[in-house]
Design an enzyme around this catalytic site. Structure first.
Site: not given
Length: 109
Positions: A34, A37
């Site tokens: 991600c 993230c």
């Protein structure tokens, strides 16, 4: 890579580290693939190092999918602040600020 201050939450330690914690706990639901993230990871590390009296950690949703499902995590990053085993604050997506997360930790303390 998480700093030493950032706790790695897992399916094995989630109950003890988060649900039974005395104070507020910030959990960053994330995954290695991600991009957003990874982008907020330095902010999480700063919060962890600046809040030694509170728990700040990450939970890899690929490795702890049961917990992610339990809390309805459908998009990441999702950041939840727990107190006494209950979700007190929820931040979804990578658009949150360090100040907003700090405020949630302080309000939950």
């Amino acid at each position: 890579m998480a700093s030493e201050a950032v706790i790695e939450f897992t399916e094995e330690n989630f109950e003890a580290e988060v649900m039974q914690a005395d104070g507020p706990v910030l959990v960053d639901f994330w995954a290695p693939w991600c991009g957003p993230c990874r982008a907020i990871a330095p902010m999480i590390e700063q919060l962890a190092s600046e809040n030694s009296d509170k728990k700040v950690g990450k939970l890899n949703i690929d490795e702890a999918s049961t917990i992610a499902q339990k809390y309805g995590i459908t998009g990441i990053p999702t950041l939840l602040v727990f107190k006494n085993g209950e979700v007190e604050h929820s931040f979804r997506g990578g658009n949150t600020t360090k100040a907003a997360l700090q405020e949630a930790l302080d309000a939950t303390a």
